[in-house]
Enzyme design. Structure first.
Site, PDB file in Angstrom:
ATOM      1  N   GLU A 112     -18.603 -53.188 -21.722  1.00 50.23           N
ATOM      2  CA  GLU A 112     -18.661 -53.077 -20.431  1.00 50.23           C
ATOM      3  C   GLU A 112     -19.709 -54.602 -19.744  1.00 50.23           C
ATOM      4  O   GLU A 112     -19.406 -54.976 -18.663  1.00 50.23           O
ATOM      5  CB  GLU A 112     -19.408 -52.128 -20.227  1.00 50.23           C
ATOM      6  CG  GLU A 112     -19.536 -50.273 -19.972  1.00 50.23           C
ATOM      7  CD  GLU A 112     -20.781 -49.552 -19.245  1.00 50.23           C
ATOM      8  OE1 GLU A 112     -20.926 -49.990 -18.380  1.00 50.23           O
ATOM      9  OE2 GLU A 112     -21.237 -48.390 -19.977  1.00 50.23           O
TER      10      GLU A 112
ATOM     11  N   MET B 260     -28.278 -45.142 -10.080  1.00 48.23           N
ATOM     12  CA  MET B 260     -27.393 -43.409 -10.537  1.00 48.23           C
ATOM     13  C   MET B 260     -28.175 -42.551  -8.799  1.00 48.23           C
ATOM     14  O   MET B 260     -28.270 -42.131  -8.823  1.00 48.23           O
ATOM     15  CB  MET B 260     -28.734 -42.957 -11.216  1.00 48.23           C
ATOM     16  CG  MET B 260     -28.617 -43.858 -12.601  1.00 48.23           C
ATOM     17  SD  MET B 260     -26.903 -43.578 -13.115  1.00 48.23           S
ATOM     18  CE  MET B 260     -26.832 -44.130 -14.395  1.00 48.23           C
ATOM     19  N   ARG B 261     -27.096 -43.134  -7.658  1.00 52.03           N
ATOM     20  CA  ARG B 261     -27.241 -43.009  -6.354  1.00 52.03           C
ATOM     21  C   ARG B 261     -25.413 -42.625  -6.145  1.00 52.03           C
ATOM     22  O   ARG B 261     -24.732 -43.540  -6.181  1.00 52.03           O
ATOM     23  CB  ARG B 261     -28.092 -43.290  -5.636  1.00 52.03           C
ATOM     24  CG  ARG B 261     -29.718 -43.112  -5.831  1.00 52.03           C
ATOM     25  CD  ARG B 261     -30.725 -43.809  -4.011  1.00 52.03           C
ATOM     26  NE  ARG B 261     -31.267 -42.921  -4.766  1.00 52.03           N
ATOM     27  CZ  ARG B 261     -32.426 -41.022  -4.832  1.00 52.03           C
ATOM     28  NH1 ARG B 261     -31.257 -41.284  -4.078  1.00 52.03           N
ATOM     29  NH2 ARG B 261     -33.183 -41.733  -5.384  1.00 52.03           N
TER      30      ARG B 261
ATOM     31  N   ASN C 222     -17.619 -50.704  -8.585  1.00 52.67           N
ATOM     32  CA  ASN C 222     -18.470 -49.775  -9.713  1.00 52.67           C
ATOM     33  C   ASN C 222     -18.252 -50.311 -11.210  1.00 52.67           C
ATOM     34  O   ASN C 222     -17.034 -49.925 -11.088  1.00 52.67           O
ATOM     35  CB  ASN C 222     -18.866 -48.500  -9.498  1.00 52.67           C
ATOM     36  CG  ASN C 222     -19.718 -47.389 -10.163  1.00 52.67           C
ATOM     37  OD1 ASN C 222     -21.058 -47.805 -10.416  1.00 52.67           O
ATOM     38  ND2 ASN C 222     -19.257 -46.559 -10.928  1.00 52.67           N
TER      39      ASN C 222
ATOM     40  N   LEU D 265     -16.533 -39.114  -5.730  1.00 52.03           N
ATOM     41  CA  LEU D 265     -17.036 -39.494  -7.460  1.00 52.03           C
ATOM     42  C   LEU D 265     -16.583 -40.331  -7.858  1.00 52.03           C
ATOM     43  O   LEU D 265     -16.096 -39.683  -8.314  1.00 52.03           O
ATOM     44  CB  LEU D 265     -18.413 -38.591  -7.595  1.00 52.03           C
ATOM     45  CG  LEU D 265     -18.810 -38.929  -8.976  1.00 52.03           C
ATOM     46  CD1 LEU D 265     -20.388 -39.308  -8.002  1.00 52.03           C
ATOM     47  CD2 LEU D 265     -19.760 -37.474  -9.292  1.00 52.03           C
TER      48      LEU D 265
ATOM     49  N   GLY E  69     -30.535 -52.827 -16.240  1.00 59.27           N
ATOM     50  CA  GLY E  69     -30.010 -53.739 -15.477  1.00 59.27           C
ATOM     51  C   GLY E  69     -29.130 -54.612 -16.348  1.00 59.27           C
ATOM     52  O   GLY E  69     -29.261 -56.092 -15.893  1.00 59.27           O
ATOM     53  N   SER E  70     -28.825 -54.023 -17.828  1.00 54.74           N
ATOM     54  CA  SER E  70     -27.899 -54.988 -18.781  1.00 54.74           C
ATOM     55  C   SER E  70     -26.449 -55.765 -18.306  1.00 54.74           C
ATOM     56  O   SER E  70     -26.481 -56.303 -18.063  1.00 54.74           O
ATOM     57  CB  SER E  70     -27.854 -54.298 -20.050  1.00 54.74           C
ATOM     58  OG  SER E  70     -26.747 -53.248 -20.041  1.00 54.74           O
ATOM     59  N   ASN E  71     -25.580 -54.811 -17.232  1.00 52.28           N
ATOM     60  CA  ASN E  71     -25.227 -55.390 -17.024  1.00 52.28           C
ATOM     61  C   ASN E  71     -24.871 -56.328 -15.194  1.00 52.28           C
ATOM     62  O   ASN E  71     -24.306 -56.794 -15.383  1.00 52.28           O
ATOM     63  CB  ASN E  71     -24.114 -53.992 -16.051  1.00 52.28           C
ATOM     64  CG  ASN E  71     -22.986 -53.107 -16.688  1.00 52.28           C
ATOM     65  OD1 ASN E  71     -22.183 -54.387 -17.415  1.00 52.28           O
ATOM     66  ND2 ASN E  71     -23.362 -52.092 -17.180  1.00 52.28           N
TER      67      ASN E  71
ATOM     68  N   HIS F 248     -17.875 -47.824 -14.907  1.00 52.50           N
ATOM     69  CA  HIS F 248     -18.297 -46.737 -14.872  1.00 52.50           C
ATOM     70  C   HIS F 248     -18.124 -46.695 -16.942  1.00 52.50           C
ATOM     71  O   HIS F 248     -17.255 -46.814 -16.988  1.00 52.50           O
ATOM     72  CB  HIS F 248     -17.575 -45.475 -14.506  1.00 52.50           C
ATOM     73  CG  HIS F 248     -17.905 -44.713 -14.931  1.00 52.50           C
ATOM     74  ND1 HIS F 248     -18.815 -43.045 -14.249  1.00 52.50           N
ATOM     75  CD2 HIS F 248     -17.137 -43.250 -15.550  1.00 52.50           C
ATOM     76  CE1 HIS F 248     -18.888 -42.109 -15.383  1.00 52.50           C
ATOM     77  NE2 HIS F 248     -18.195 -42.136 -15.443  1.00 52.50           N
TER      78      HIS F 248
HETATM   79  C1  GAR Z   1     -24.511 -48.121 -17.486  1.00 52.43           C
HETATM   80  O1  GAR Z   1     -23.446 -47.942 -18.829  1.00 52.43           O
HETATM   81  C2  GAR Z   1     -23.136 -48.320 -16.672  1.00 52.43           C
HETATM   82  O2  GAR Z   1     -21.759 -48.180 -17.043  1.00 52.43           O
HETATM   83  C3  GAR Z   1     -23.446 -46.743 -16.391  1.00 52.43           C
HETATM   84  O3  GAR Z   1     -24.878 -46.572 -16.028  1.00 52.43           O
HETATM   85  C4  GAR Z   1     -25.421 -47.713 -17.524  1.00 52.43           C
HETATM   86  C5  GAR Z   1     -26.981 -48.286 -16.569  1.00 52.43           C
HETATM   87  O4  GAR Z   1     -26.452 -49.327 -18.029  1.00 52.43           O
HETATM   88  N1  GAR Z   1     -23.647 -45.890 -15.437  1.00 52.43           N
HETATM   89  C6  GAR Z   1     -23.022 -45.046 -14.896  1.00 52.43           C
HETATM   90  O5  GAR Z   1     -23.202 -44.355 -16.020  1.00 52.43           O
HETATM   91  C7  GAR Z   1     -22.709 -44.804 -13.255  1.00 52.43           C
HETATM   92  N2  GAR Z   1     -21.954 -43.722 -13.440  1.00 52.43           N
HETATM   93  P1  GAR Z   1     -27.464 -50.872 -16.975  1.00 52.43           P
HETATM   94  O6  GAR Z   1     -28.831 -50.917 -16.117  1.00 52.43           O
HETATM   95  O7  GAR Z   1     -28.461 -51.918 -18.553  1.00 52.43           O
HETATM   96  O8  GAR Z   1     -26.723 -51.627 -17.377  1.00 52.43           O
END
Ligand code: GAR
Length: 205
Positions: A177, A93-94, A110, A147, A15-17, A112
């Protein structure tokens, strides 16, 4: 839409984003509030981050549902209960199915960790690194039925250094990000995005 947009965040991991969005709201950069964080993973740190900031955190166990449709109907019930106007996928991740796509058409974003349309799907940073790219990066896009395929809002580049590993590259992408996701959400809540086919026009403030 009211002056403060109600946001819901879907996250499966650390959950850093999510944290970047929370910080942007708390600093006043984003005029919005997160009304709920939903995770499909019971011990996702994202849920803990939400609770620390007084945000409702909901775990929806996919195992309780016999199909994606039923699971998403429950997610939709929770989203509506919390008046979510905008849904942010943040390390969710779904694959998103019809139920949520239809309910949040053009209102779901989203992040990515690659310069789409290159390297969609899982482990995008590793895909890019293994491919030998010289420039990597990240993308915020609207979610549609393809996707990682919806119209692109913002992208940011990261140069690949000679001594990079997948991990060091992923860390530098993540820093970007955390910048572009709040920027893109700000554009959305200020009603400055116009989808025209594949393109997203950004209205100047
Ligand atoms: C992030 O790098 C995000 O871009 C990626 O998962 C990570 C989640 O990090 N998302 C994907 O790959 C989706 N296809 P976070 O939980 O620290 O935000």
């Amino acid at each position: 839409m009211p002056s403060v947009t109600n946001i819901a965040v879907l996250a499966s991991g650390r959950g850093s984003n999510l944290q970047a969005i929370i910080d942007s709201i708390e600093s006043g950069y984003l005029k919005a509030q997160i009304t709920v964080v939903i995770s499909d993973v019971g011990d996702a740190y994202a849920l803990e981050r939400a609770r620390k900031h007084g945000i409702e955190a909901v775990f929806i166990d996919t195992k309780r549902f016999s199909s994606r449709e039923l699971y998403e109907k429950e997610a939709l019930r929770v989203l509506r209960k919390h008046d979510a106007e905008l849904v942010l996928l943040a390390g969710y991740m779904r694959v998103v199915g019809r139920t949520l796509l239809d309910a949040y058409k053009n209102r779901m974003l989203n992040i990515h960790p690659a310069l789409l349309p290159a390297f969609p799907g899982l482990h995008a940073q590793k895909q890019a690194f293994d491919h030998g790219v010289k420039v990597a990066g990240c993308t915020v896009h609207f979610v549609d039925d393809k996707l990682d395929g919806g119209p692109i809002i913002l992208q940011r580049c990261v140069e690949v250094a000679e001594d990079d590993t997948t991990e060091t590259l992923a860390d530098r992408i993540l820093e970007q990000e955390h910048k572009i996701y709040p920027e893109a959400v700000k554009l959305f809540v200020e009603n400055r995005l116009r989808i025209e086919g594949r393109k997203v026009k950004i209205i100047k403030s």
